[in-house]
Design an enzyme around this catalytic site. Structure first.
Site, PDB file in Angstrom:
ATOM      1  N   THR A   3     -11.167  -4.085 -12.994  1.00 18.25           N
ATOM      2  CA  THR A   3     -11.663  -4.002 -11.790  1.00 18.25           C
ATOM      3  C   THR A   3     -12.968  -3.179 -11.848  1.00 18.25           C
ATOM      4  O   THR A   3     -13.082  -2.195 -12.704  1.00 18.25           O
ATOM      5  CB  THR A   3     -10.949  -3.591 -10.586  1.00 18.25           C
ATOM      6  OG1 THR A   3      -9.603  -4.345 -10.762  1.00 18.25           O
ATOM      7  CG2 THR A   3     -11.566  -3.255  -9.360  1.00 18.25           C
ATOM      8  N   PHE A  36     -15.754  -1.004  -9.694  1.00 18.05           N
ATOM      9  CA  PHE A  36     -16.072  -0.082  -8.630  1.00 18.05           C
ATOM     10  C   PHE A  36     -17.432   0.210  -8.609  1.00 18.05           C
ATOM     11  O   PHE A  36     -17.979   0.403  -9.502  1.00 18.05           O
ATOM     12  CB  PHE A  36     -15.206   1.166  -8.842  1.00 18.05           C
ATOM     13  CG  PHE A  36     -13.573   0.770  -8.969  1.00 18.05           C
ATOM     14  CD1 PHE A  36     -12.840   0.970  -7.635  1.00 18.05           C
ATOM     15  CD2 PHE A  36     -12.800   0.596 -10.104  1.00 18.05           C
ATOM     16  CE1 PHE A  36     -11.342   0.687  -7.787  1.00 18.05           C
ATOM     17  CE2 PHE A  36     -11.596   0.156 -10.093  1.00 18.05           C
ATOM     18  CZ  PHE A  36     -10.971   0.223  -8.956  1.00 18.05           C
TER      19      PHE A  36
END
Ligand SMILES: O=C(O)C(=O)C[C@]1(C(=O)O)C=C[C@@H](O)C=C1
Length: 357
Positions: A258, A260
């Site tokens: 992921t 960010f």
């Protein structure tokens, strides 16, 4: 090995530790001097481009045998502690504690920060916009599930800029209070985590109900209190709630990551290896997108990401979220951006920031 052999080695380690400690103190003293100069000129304390340069330098100069990543972890914490002597920053993130968002905060800022867990991505933006937090950390995209749409929508409107990025490997575990699946009636997790483990769950627990909840941290909290609940979460969240692992690394893609964004008021200077994020829109005409992006190719700017979101205002069809290599202060990029802006019905630079490690 007998203690007789260990004793002289430990004496050497003690002597080296004393040297490291003295040098750390010296470094911290210099950082304090930097802090005083910054305070006089009201300059920002957190300088992501400088911290990234330090981390790249230590990897380059690392003589071994410690791994580059481990040396960088140590120096990230050294800088975090030095920075906290200048000023301790507050960082809002999508809570509760134990989430991957919290891990992303530490990955960017080290542990000498004040984390501010928020109930939603909207709240993270609000905290950073209102100045209750110095920065916010929000998920932007997942390698398996794609864009985090709420973040994209909020980036469109916010006056904040992206001052940094963090890319984290996301490994999910199935956990319960007992460490077994006996008596478990539902498997709880954030919808993204359930989606990222879908094939594994279909194969191993096709008959157990799946329940989406607000976060993996919340799922872990529920599992700790209720023996009929199993949680999918990162192991840090599990540890925080005293859970035991039933199965580790259950995400369908072993390389699941992921990304960010660090959002704040800080305009990050060039670090030498940067990304720039843009949002663009064009009128819905044949060839419009092709023409829109032509300045990037013309000025040799590489595109690393292209994402579209339907515009819900009615005026334009789509917003395009485009990431390119380089900093908006780079000459080639600056020229490309001027031309892009001329072609676009909507144009916003979300920010330039150092590429994540
Ligand atoms: O170089 C600076 O501006 C510093 O404040 C020093 C330092 C560091 O410890 O190296 C600390 C905080 C900044 O974010 C960058 C680097």
């Amino acid at each position: 090995m007998s203690d007789e052999k260990l004793t002289p080695l430990r004496a050497r380690i003690d002597a080296i530790d004393a040297q490291i400690l003295a040098l750390l103190g010296e470094r911290a003293g210099v950082a304090q001097e930097v802090g005083h100069i910054k305070a006089e000129t009201n300059a920002p304390v957190f300088r992501p481009e400088r911290e990234m340069q330090v981390l790249r330098n230590v990897a380059e100069r690392n003589p071994g045998p410690l791994a580059d990543g481990d040396v960088q972890t140590i120096f990230r914490e050294i800088m975090s502690a030095c920075r906290a002597l200048e000023k301790r920053v507050t960082v809002a993130y999508l809570g509760p504690v134990g989430t991957f968002s919290e891990q992303a905060v530490y990955q960017q800022f080290g542990h000498a920060v004040d984390g501010m867990p928020c109930a939603s991505i909207d709240e993270v933006f609000r905290a950073a916009e209102a100045g209750t937090a110095d920065f916010g950390v929000v998920p932007v995209e997942n390698s398996t599930e794609g864009a985090i749409n709420r973040t994209l929508d909020l980036l469109l409107q916010t006056p904040l800029t992206i001052s940094g990025e963090v890319s984290l490997p996301v490994h999910h575990s199935l956990m319960t209070a007992s460490g077994t699946m006996a008596g478990v009636e539902r498997i709880c997790a954030h919808p993204q985590a359930l989606a990222q483990c879908q094939a594994w769950l279909n194969q191993h627990y096709p008959a157990v109900a799946r329940q989406p909840v607000s976060s993996n941290g919340e799922a872990a909290r529920m599992a700790a209190e209720d023996g009929t609940v199993a949680a999918i979460a990162g192991e840090i969240a599990g540890e925080k709630h005293g859970l035991q692992v039933v199965s580790a690394h259950i995400q369908d893609d072993p390389h699941n990551r992921t990304r960010f964004a660090v959002i704040g008021r800080l305009r990050t200077s060039p670090s030498g290896h940067d990304h720039t994020s843009l949002v663009l829109s064009v009128a819905n005409k044949a060839g419009a997108v092709y023409n829109l992006l032509a300045p990037l190719a013309k000025h040799g700017v590489s595109m690393t990401r292209f994402e579209s979101r339907p515009a819900r205002m009615g005026t334009w069809e789509y917003y395009f979220y485009v990431d390119v290599e380089g900093h908006s202060d780079d000459e080639r990029m600056a020229r490309a951006l001027v031309e892009l802006k001329e072609n676009a019905a909507f144009f916003k630079v979300l920010g330039s920031y150092p590429c994540s490690l």
